[in-house]
Design a protein around this motif. Structure first.
Motif, PDB file in Angstrom:
ATOM      1  N   ILE A  15       0.841  -1.199   0.000  1.00  0.00           N
ATOM      2  CA  ILE A  15       0.000   0.000   0.000  1.00  0.00           C
ATOM      3  C   ILE A  15       0.873   1.244   0.000  1.00  0.00           C
ATOM      4  CG2 ILE A  15      -1.629   1.369   1.372  1.00  0.00           C
ATOM      5  CD1 ILE A  15      -2.886  -1.358   2.250  1.00  0.00           C
ATOM      6  N   GLY A  16       1.865   1.282   0.900  1.00  0.00           N
ATOM      7  CA  GLY A  16       2.780   2.431   0.940  1.00  0.00           C
ATOM      8  C   GLY A  16       3.517   2.607  -0.378  1.00  0.00           C
ATOM      9  N   SER A  17       3.990   1.503  -0.926  1.00  0.00           N
ATOM     10  CA  SER A  17       4.704   1.537  -2.201  1.00  0.00           C
ATOM     11  C   SER A  17       3.830   2.123  -3.306  1.00  0.00           C
ATOM     12  CB  SER A  17       5.135   0.114  -2.570  1.00  0.00           C
ATOM     13  OG  SER A  17       5.553   0.037  -3.895  1.00  0.00           O
ATOM     14  N   ASN A  18       2.592   1.694  -3.364  1.00  0.00           N
ATOM     15  CA  ASN A  18       1.701   2.166  -4.419  1.00  0.00           C
ATOM     16  C   ASN A  18       1.282   3.617  -4.234  1.00  0.00           C
ATOM     17  OD1 ASN A  18       0.780   0.127  -6.584  1.00  0.00           O
ATOM     18  ND2 ASN A  18       1.156  -1.050  -4.732  1.00  0.00           N
ATOM     19  N   ILE A  19       1.231   4.084  -3.017  1.00  0.00           N
ATOM     20  CA  ILE A  19       0.969   5.509  -2.791  1.00  0.00           C
ATOM     21  C   ILE A  19       2.094   6.327  -3.415  1.00  0.00           C
ATOM     22  CG2 ILE A  19       0.857   7.319  -1.025  1.00  0.00           C
ATOM     23  CD1 ILE A  19      -0.703   5.231   0.709  1.00  0.00           C
ATOM     24  N   PHE A  20       3.334   5.950  -3.128  1.00  0.00           N
ATOM     25  CA  PHE A  20       4.471   6.678  -3.697  1.00  0.00           C
ATOM     26  C   PHE A  20       4.557   6.510  -5.210  1.00  0.00           C
ATOM     27  CE2 PHE A  20       5.808   6.833   0.720  1.00  0.00           C
ATOM     28  CZ  PHE A  20       6.303   8.121   0.796  1.00  0.00           C
ATOM     29  N   MET A  21       4.244   5.309  -5.715  1.00  0.00           N
ATOM     30  CA  MET A  21       4.275   5.078  -7.157  1.00  0.00           C
ATOM     31  C   MET A  21       3.260   5.981  -7.864  1.00  0.00           C
ATOM     32  SD  MET A  21       3.300   1.679  -9.368  1.00  0.00           S
ATOM     33  CE  MET A  21       1.587   1.832  -8.928  1.00  0.00           C
ATOM     34  N   THR A  22       2.060   6.043  -7.324  1.00  0.00           N
ATOM     35  CA  THR A  22       1.018   6.865  -7.937  1.00  0.00           C
ATOM     36  C   THR A  22       1.407   8.335  -7.926  1.00  0.00           C
ATOM     37  OG1 THR A  22      -0.675   5.253  -7.330  1.00  0.00           O
ATOM     38  CG2 THR A  22      -1.422   7.501  -7.811  1.00  0.00           C
ATOM     39  N   ILE A  23       1.955   8.791  -6.832  1.00  0.00           N
ATOM     40  CA  ILE A  23       2.404  10.188  -6.754  1.00  0.00           C
ATOM     41  C   ILE A  23       3.527  10.426  -7.768  1.00  0.00           C
ATOM     42  CG2 ILE A  23       3.554  11.902  -5.294  1.00  0.00           C
ATOM     43  CD1 ILE A  23       1.986  10.606  -2.909  1.00  0.00           C
ATOM     44  N   ALA A  24       4.490   9.511  -7.821  1.00  0.00           N
ATOM     45  CA  ALA A  24       5.624   9.682  -8.746  1.00  0.00           C
ATOM     46  C   ALA A  24       5.166   9.758 -10.195  1.00  0.00           C
ATOM     47  CB  ALA A  24       6.621   8.528  -8.571  1.00  0.00           C
ATOM     48  N   TRP A  25       4.193   8.959 -10.567  1.00  0.00           N
ATOM     49  CA  TRP A  25       3.767   8.896 -11.957  1.00  0.00           C
ATOM     50  C   TRP A  25       2.782   9.996 -12.345  1.00  0.00           C
ATOM     51  CZ3 TRP A  25       2.756   3.250 -13.877  1.00  0.00           C
ATOM     52  CH2 TRP A  25       3.943   2.504 -13.763  1.00  0.00           C
ATOM     53  N   TYR A  26       1.964  10.468 -11.395  1.00  0.00           N
ATOM     54  CA  TYR A  26       0.847  11.321 -11.778  1.00  0.00           C
ATOM     55  C   TYR A  26       0.785  12.691 -11.114  1.00  0.00           C
ATOM     56  CZ  TYR A  26      -0.755   6.951 -13.784  1.00  0.00           C
ATOM     57  OH  TYR A  26      -0.832   5.802 -14.513  1.00  0.00           O
ATOM     58  N   TRP A  27       1.657  13.019 -10.179  1.00  0.00           N
ATOM     59  CA  TRP A  27       1.569  14.285  -9.451  1.00  0.00           C
ATOM     60  C   TRP A  27       1.583  15.488 -10.377  1.00  0.00           C
ATOM     61  CZ3 TRP A  27       5.238  18.082  -9.857  1.00  0.00           C
ATOM     62  CH2 TRP A  27       6.465  17.709 -10.395  1.00  0.00           C
TER      63      TRP A  27
END
Length: 111
Positions: free
Chosen positions: A8-20
């Motif tokens: 869950i933590g990993s995917n939060i950061f992944m989503t931010i990295a890709w879409y922020w």
């Protein structure tokens, strides 16, 4: 449980990295966005790699780890899409989510 929490933590950061940068960052130079995203993605990798190692050592198969990650990614992205990007959810999002959850059920059935 540590595997799921780390994913869950990993995917939060992944989503931010890709879409922020899609909301308010489109004016930034592409190289700046790429470098900032790499920095954010570093944290994602620091969580994803241990999640997979812990899960595998705990008896999860690689397929189970991957499908769990995809289900979590879809959930995290859905929240991000609505909360940050301001896009509404539709019946198609619900259908896609149900398909992914069905895949999770198939891989974890009888486990």
């Amino acid at each position: 449980m540590p595997t799921v929490l780390l994913l869950i933590g990993s995917n939060i950061f992944m989503t931010i990295a890709w879409y922020w940068h899609l909301k308010g960052g489109m004016h930034k130079p592409l190289i700046t966005v790429i470098l900032l995203s790499w920095g954010i993605a570093f944290v994602e990798y620091c969580l994803a790699v241990p999640a997979n190692r812990i899960g595998y050592a705990g008896g999860w198969t690689p397929g189970q780890l991957k499908i769990a990650q995809e289900a979590i990614a879809l959930t995290v992205f859905g929240v991000f899409m609505v909360a940050v990007l301001g896009e509404p959810l539709s019946w198609r999002h619900a259908g896609a989510f149900l398909c992914i959850m069905g895949a999770v059920a198939f891989l974890f059935a009888g486990r």
